[in-house]
Design an enzyme around this catalytic site. Structure first.
Site, PDB file in Angstrom:
ATOM      1  N   GLY A  17       9.946  -8.698   0.776  1.00 51.85           N
ATOM      2  CA  GLY A  17       8.701  -9.112   0.151  1.00 51.85           C
ATOM      3  C   GLY A  17       8.847  -9.274  -1.348  1.00 51.85           C
ATOM      4  N   GLY A  18      10.040  -9.667  -1.773  1.00 49.89           N
ATOM      5  CA  GLY A  18      10.335  -9.730  -3.197  1.00 49.89           C
ATOM      6  C   GLY A  18      10.001 -11.044  -3.865  1.00 49.89           C
ATOM      7  N   VAL A  68      10.424  -9.056   8.869  1.00 57.68           N
ATOM      8  CA  VAL A  68      10.900  -7.680   9.013  1.00 57.68           C
ATOM      9  C   VAL A  68      10.350  -6.997  10.258  1.00 57.68           C
ATOM     10  CG1 VAL A  68      11.281  -7.385   6.538  1.00 57.68           C
ATOM     11  CG2 VAL A  68       9.069  -6.722   7.548  1.00 57.68           C
ATOM     12  N   ASN A  94       9.475  -3.369   0.786  1.00 61.41           N
ATOM     13  CA  ASN A  94       8.186  -3.665   0.165  1.00 61.41           C
ATOM     14  C   ASN A  94       7.300  -4.569   1.016  1.00 61.41           C
ATOM     15  OD1 ASN A  94       6.298  -4.180  -2.275  1.00 61.41           O
ATOM     16  ND2 ASN A  94       7.061  -6.227  -1.788  1.00 61.41           N
ATOM     17  N   TYR A 162      -4.080   0.363   8.614  1.00 58.81           N
ATOM     18  CA  TYR A 162      -3.291   0.260   7.378  1.00 58.81           C
ATOM     19  C   TYR A 162      -2.917   1.655   6.878  1.00 58.81           C
ATOM     20  CZ  TYR A 162      -1.995  -1.214   2.643  1.00 58.81           C
ATOM     21  OH  TYR A 162      -1.317  -1.435   1.470  1.00 58.81           O
ATOM     22  N   ALA A 163      -3.885   2.566   6.871  1.00 60.61           N
ATOM     23  CA  ALA A 163      -3.631   3.931   6.418  1.00 60.61           C
ATOM     24  C   ALA A 163      -2.562   4.605   7.272  1.00 60.61           C
ATOM     25  CB  ALA A 163      -4.932   4.736   6.462  1.00 60.61           C
ATOM     26  N   ALA A 164      -2.655   4.422   8.583  1.00 61.86           N
ATOM     27  CA  ALA A 164      -1.677   5.032   9.480  1.00 61.86           C
ATOM     28  C   ALA A 164      -0.274   4.499   9.219  1.00 61.86           C
ATOM     29  CB  ALA A 164      -2.073   4.774  10.937  1.00 61.86           C
ATOM     30  N   ILE A 195      -4.088  -2.945  -7.127  1.00 65.14           N
ATOM     31  CA  ILE A 195      -3.186  -3.817  -7.874  1.00 65.14           C
ATOM     32  C   ILE A 195      -3.579  -5.274  -7.640  1.00 65.14           C
ATOM     33  CG2 ILE A 195      -0.778  -4.336  -8.375  1.00 65.14           C
ATOM     34  CD1 ILE A 195      -1.554  -1.322  -8.612  1.00 65.14           C
TER      35      ILE A 195
END
Length: 257
Positions: A17-18, A68, A94, A162-164, A195
């Protein structure tokens, strides 16, 4: 004179994810510090644009199209990375996706649950497994860095998938830090707060959301991709061989207030 411990000349960093957002902010700083950089992404246009920017630092750069969430794709991609770059000293997992908005936990579908965890958790597992195998076999140590989220340590209502996924990443990193220490491999996670990226654009453009959240950030601004360059260099460097198993929060003080 710059502190020599943060000189990454001769090292190779892989950043999934760069090609944009936080991932590019890290890749850019790693390249500026002297590392050769390989980025993985799923968008060829963004990959090409990122490579052009990274070239200005004068080091070796490479980009690959990689999903990925696919075990086979990660294994093949890592082999290609080694063929082109020669080695990987520092691997930053990432790549990630956000949870699609749900009105409640009860409405999250199994397909949506699996979509998020397949990238955010399985993707880190596949990537780190390939990197760890290489680093152990090479016998010269290395650095694993996972992108988690403050959602791993806060109550992310209506975003439990998402949290998990991010909580799982933090726990995986802690276990890796213990298991891989004997091979001189460190493992750490980064927990970003709010962000400014493509992933958060819709939320930040919501006047009600921004009005409620931004005042709770002590530094009174959203984070930006450049805020993650320093920690990327820090964790990739020889200066941090004794730093492992840590969850580094970068949120402008949000979780403290």
């Amino acid at each position: 004179m710059a502190y020599k411990g943060f000189d990454l000349t001769g090292k190779v960093s892989l950043i999934t994810g760069g090609n944009g957002g936080i991932g590019f902010g890290m890749a850019d700083a790693l390249a500026e510090a002297g590392a050769g950089v390989c980025i993985w992404g799923t968008n060829a246009t963004k990959n090409a644009a990122a490579i052009e920017k990274l070239k200005r630092h004068g080091g070796k750069v490479h980009a690959q199209i990689v999903d990925v969430a696919s075990e086979a794709a990660v294994e093949a991609a890592f082999a290609e990375t080694l063929k082109v770059m020669g080695k990987v000293d520092n691997c930053v997992a990432n790549s990630g996706v956000s949870g699609r908005g749900s009105k409640s936990f009860m409405e999250i579908t199994a397909d949506e649950w699996r979509r998020v965890l397949s990238v955010n958790l399985d993707g880190v597992f596949f990537t780190f497994r390939a990197a760890a195998r290489h680093m152990v076999e090479r016998g010269e140590g290395g650095s694993l860095v996972a992108m988690a989220s403050t959602a791993a340590i806060e109550g992310a209502a209506r975003n439990e998938h998402y949290a998990a996924s991010k909580g799982g990443v933090v726990s995986m990193v802690r276990a890796l830090a213990v298991e891989l220490a004997r091979y001189k491999i460190t493992a750490n996670s980064i927990l970003p707060g709010w962000i400014e990226t493509a992933m958060t654009a819709n939320a930040f453009n919501n006047e009600k959301f921004a009005g409620n959240v931004k005042p709770r950030i002590p530094v009174r601004r959203w984070g930006v991709e450049q805020d993650f360059g320093p920690v990327a260099v820090y964790l990739a460097s020889d200066a941090t061989k004794y730093t492992t198993g840590q969850s580094i929060v970068i949120d402008g003080g949000y979780t403290l207030f």
